[in-house]
Design an enzyme around this catalytic site. Sequence first.
Site, short mmCIF file in Angstrom:
data_model
loop_
_atom_site.label_atom_id
_atom_site.label_comp_id
_atom_site.label_asym_id
_atom_site.label_seq_id
_atom_site.Cartn_x
_atom_site.Cartn_y
_atom_site.Cartn_z
N VAL A 48 0.83 -1.20 0.00
CA VAL A 48 0.00 0.00 0.00
C VAL A 48 0.87 1.26 0.00
O VAL A 48 1.69 1.46 0.90
CB VAL A 48 -0.94 0.02 1.22
CG1 VAL A 48 -1.86 1.24 1.15
CG2 VAL A 48 -1.75 -1.27 1.30
N LYS A 49 0.70 2.09 -1.02
CA LYS A 49 1.42 3.36 -1.08
C LYS A 49 0.64 4.42 -0.30
O LYS A 49 -0.54 4.65 -0.54
CB LYS A 49 1.60 3.83 -2.53
CG LYS A 49 2.66 3.07 -3.29
CD LYS A 49 2.79 3.57 -4.72
CE LYS A 49 3.61 4.83 -4.80
NZ LYS A 49 3.88 5.21 -6.22
N ILE A 50 1.35 5.05 0.62
CA ILE A 50 0.77 6.07 1.48
C ILE A 50 1.59 7.34 1.34
O ILE A 50 2.82 7.29 1.43
CB ILE A 50 0.79 5.62 2.96
CG1 ILE A 50 0.08 4.28 3.14
CG2 ILE A 50 0.19 6.69 3.86
CD1 ILE A 50 -1.41 4.33 3.11
#
Length: 223
Positions: A85-87
Site C-alpha cells: 500500500v502506497k501512502i
Amino acid sequence: MKIFLDTANIDEIRTGVNWGIVDGVTTNPTLISKEAVNGKKYGDIIREILKIVDGPVSVEVVSTKYEGMVEEARKIHGLGDNAVVKIPMTEDGLRAIKTLSSEHINTNCTLVFNPIQALLAAKAGATYVSPFVGRLDDIGEDGMQIIDMIRTIFNNYIIKTQILVASIRNPIHVLRSAVIGADVVTVPFNVLKSLMKHPKTDEGLAKFLEDWKKVSPDGKLIL
C-alpha cells in the site's frame, strides 16, 4: 539491488517479467488512469498486475484522511499477498502507516523529498520509503544526494525500511542508486530498456556475426 517497473501497462509488465529482470511493480493513480480505458476498471487492472508479478506491487490510496487511507489500504491488501500500500508522506499518512504496520500490512511511503521525511516514515513502520530524485533534479537540487544521506541514516541506526528510489529519469540515476546501496529502484519502461543498451555492444555483436559468416555463410551454428 532490486529493480521494479514503474507502470500500470500490462504489456510493459509482461515484457519486463519475461526478460527476467523485474522484481516488482509500482503504480500510482496517474499511471493507472492511463490504462483505465475501454471499460477497464481500476481494480481489474491491479488484479491483473498482481497475477503477472510474483514480487511486490505498490498500489496507492487516494484518500488524504487517516480513516480513509486505512480503509482503502485494507481493501488493497485484500487483493493479494504481494500488494503493497502506497501512502503519502503526510501527518495522516504517517499515522496510517503506523496502524497498518501493526496489522502486518506492507506499506510504501511515497512523495518523500528529504532524509528526515524518510526517517519519520521508517519510524512509523514503513516497509519502503520512496524518495523522488527526478523531481528534485527538476528544481535544481541533487536528488541522488538525499539517497546517500538516507542510506547513511538507515545504516547508522540499523533501520530495516527499504530505500526505493523513485522518479528515475535515466540510467545514471540507476547506477548511482546501486553505488550508494539503495535497496530498490523503480524505473519507467523506457529507462529499463535503455539499461541494456551500449553502442559498443551493438558494434561488437555486428562484428562477431560478420566474422561468423566466413565460417557459416547462412549464419547458422552447426555442432
